[in-house]
Design an enzyme around this catalytic site. Structure first.
Site, PDB file in Angstrom:
ATOM      1  N   GLY A  72       0.817  -1.208   0.000  1.00 11.25           N
ATOM      2  CA  GLY A  72       0.000   0.000   0.000  1.00 11.25           C
ATOM      3  C   GLY A  72       0.846   1.251   0.000  1.00 11.25           C
ATOM      4  O   GLY A  72       2.078   1.212   0.057  1.00 11.25           O
ATOM      5  N   GLY A  93       7.529   6.818   6.306  1.00 12.40           N
ATOM      6  CA  GLY A  93       6.573   7.630   5.562  1.00 12.40           C
ATOM      7  C   GLY A  93       7.183   8.814   4.833  1.00 12.40           C
ATOM      8  O   GLY A  93       6.453   9.651   4.299  1.00 12.40           O
ATOM      9  N   ASP A 150       3.521  -4.616  -7.756  1.00  6.45           N
ATOM     10  CA  ASP A 150       2.917  -3.398  -7.196  1.00  6.45           C
ATOM     11  C   ASP A 150       3.509  -2.135  -7.796  1.00  6.45           C
ATOM     12  O   ASP A 150       3.075  -1.033  -7.452  1.00  6.45           O
ATOM     13  CB  ASP A 150       3.070  -3.377  -5.669  1.00  6.45           C
ATOM     14  CG  ASP A 150       4.511  -3.510  -5.222  1.00  6.45           C
ATOM     15  OD1 ASP A 150       5.082  -4.591  -5.431  1.00  6.45           O
ATOM     16  OD2 ASP A 150       5.076  -2.535  -4.680  1.00  6.45           O
ATOM     17  N   ASP A 195       6.594   4.629 -10.271  1.00  8.80           N
ATOM     18  CA  ASP A 195       7.446   4.234  -9.143  1.00  8.80           C
ATOM     19  C   ASP A 195       8.923   4.163  -9.506  1.00  8.80           C
ATOM     20  O   ASP A 195       9.517   3.090  -9.630  1.00  8.80           O
ATOM     21  CB  ASP A 195       6.978   2.900  -8.543  1.00  8.80           C
ATOM     22  CG  ASP A 195       5.710   3.063  -7.724  1.00  8.80           C
ATOM     23  OD1 ASP A 195       5.352   4.210  -7.428  1.00  8.80           O
ATOM     24  OD2 ASP A 195       5.082   2.054  -7.402  1.00  8.80           O
TER      25      ASP A 195
END
Length: 478
Positions: A82, A118, A243, A253
């Protein structure tokens, strides 16, 4: 901006809504004004770009969200993943009526951060900002970015680095891994999610006899073309997990990517990829493998009595991946060579690549010299002169009785003068870490026009590092 907020209309199991966490001492890095214009940003929004690109301000009519998905990483099931450091902060309509995601990277921890903090660091943000810009200018489907901000806040990686944020744009952030997560954790959502993917991104499939099959065929075709385009410019993604590939066939990405310099098909650009799974030469087969894993997740959509036929239909669709890739790659390589699109031309092109490989010549520069008909410089760089002379004779023979002016025009359109070499990006990063973003701006301008000479060009933009200098190692750390 004209908002079109459609992802939040999906079941709330598929995302988590939260506000970004801004960094201390946020400051301007670089702003892509041309992209902001295509996304119909107002003058006030453009004036306020630093606040939007640093998480200090969000849009009133869209609550930011982190998507949940899963994936296979380096060939192994990784379970739930995620958006661990990014948030979808808006979906907006561009000048052409297309809906574009605005995704803020480095926005703080989410429920999907796992062991991460994060955050993103200035080094990786600059690399992604310039790489997306470069691929778009090369005509390769890719995410892009409105801008990035730096900060005074340190983030720990192998060393303490400055935290940064990037406001990324993409036609979709729906990954192959979304389907893997839904099948594993929320299978009741699969039919509706797939239907929305088709409505949003492939509406032409709705009129087909089998919309889901037509959707699968589109994803396969676009992925094959994207990877063929990567190969043609010498781009290696570096971490092609399920992903990290989306359903629209646009590059997503950027981590340990690289533009190949000396032609080595087995080049591993990801310092963390010890086995070379994601080497340049493996990208086409990895794309096929990822699609095979993804197609398995569509099987539950078939009725019980139709499952076997649906399985065969999906297998037949996947069989088109290789010929689609090869056809696009062959045509593209012949275009780079300035040769008619025939199998004989492709054989000649492969002979040229074998010379580049055996002589360890620079990929981009060698094609540029061929385009400029600077055959003597190419020959001077070769040790095996007989091999080169054989190639050149074959090359000239194939160009006889052709429209050479048209072939030269085609070559000019397919052979970039500039790609984002790792040492170019590194110089920009080192300057930016000292609050000097002038080199980022210079490269941004240079990479915007990759097929023609730019007045800001420097000699080091056209060549790899000297053979006695170590290549820059890029890892997944970002």
């Amino acid at each position: 901006m004209i908002l079109n907020s459609r992802y939040p209309k999906l079941n709330s199991k598929l995302y988590h809504q939260q506000q970004p966490s801004s960094l201390h001492g946020a400051k301007a890095g670089h702003f892509n004004a041309a992209l902001a214009n295509t996304l119909q940003w107002s003058e006030a929004e453009k004036d306020n770009w630093v606040a939007l690109c640093s998480g200090q301000q969000t849009l009133n009519d869209f609550e930011p969200l982190a998507m949940v998905y899963a994936g296979h990483q380096f060939g192994q099931w990784a379970g739930q993943l995620g958006d661990g450091r990014g948030l979808l902060i808006a979906q907006v309509q561009n000048q052409h009526g297309q809906i574009i995601d605005l995704h803020l990277k480095g926005a703080g921890k989410t429920p999907y951060s796992r062991m991460g903090d994060g955050r993103a660091v200035l080094r990786s943000v600059i690399r992604e900002y310039l790489a997306g810009h470069a691929l778009n200018a090369l005509g390769i489907a890719s995410s892009n970015a409105i801008g990035f901000t730096s900060s005074s806040q340190k983030v720990q990686r192998e060393r303490a680095e400055f935290g940064a944020m990037l406001l990324r744009t993409a036609d979709s952030h729906i990954r192959l891994g979304h389907f893997e997560w839904i099948n594993q954790y929320a299978p009741e959502q699969l039919a509706d999610f797939t239907q929305k993917c088709i409505e949003w991104h492939f509406p032409e499939c709705l009129t087909e006899e089998q919309p889901i099959l037509a959707f699968a065929q589109q994803v396969i075709t676009r992925t094959a073309i994207m990877i063929a385009n990567w190969q043609l410019v010498g781009f290696a993604h570096g971490v092609m997990n399920t992903d990290n590939l989306n359903i629209t066939g646009s590059t997503l990405d950027f981590g340990p990517f690289g533009f190949m310099e000396r032609f080595r098909p087995n080049w591993i650009n990801n310092h963390s990829d010890a086995q070379g799974r994601y080497s340049y030469q493996n990208q086409p087969s990895i794309g096929h493998w990822n699609l095979w894993m993804w197609l398995n997740n569509l099987m539950p959509l078939a009725k019980a009595e139709e499952k076997e036929q649906f399985k065969q239909d999906l297998a037949s669709a996947l069989e088109q991946y290789e010929p689609t890739f090869l056809a696009h790659y062959q045509q593209g390589l012949n275009n780079k060579m300035g040769l008619p699109d025939t199998s004989e031309s492709f054989d000649c092109a492969m002979q040229f690549l074998r010379i580049l490989q055996s002589e360890q010549l620079d990929y981009t520069q060698s094609f540029l010299r061929l385009q400029q008909q600077d055959y003597q410089k190419l020959r001077d760089d070769c040790l095996n002169l007989h091999q080169f002379d054989q190639f050149l004779a074959q090359y000239h023979a194939l160009r006889e009785n052709q429209d050479l002016e048209q072939l030269q025009t085609t070559m000019q359109q397919h052979n970039p003068r500039y790609v984002l070499r790792n040492h170019m990006a590194q110089r920009a990063i080192e300057a930016a870490e000292n609050d000097d973003f002038s080199e980022v701006d210079r490269l941004f301008q240079l990479l915007a026009t990759p097929f023609s000479q730019h007045p800001l060009e420097r000699a080091e933009d056209l060549a790899p590092l000297a053979s006695d200098q170590a290549e820059i190692a890029v890892s997944c750390s970002s």
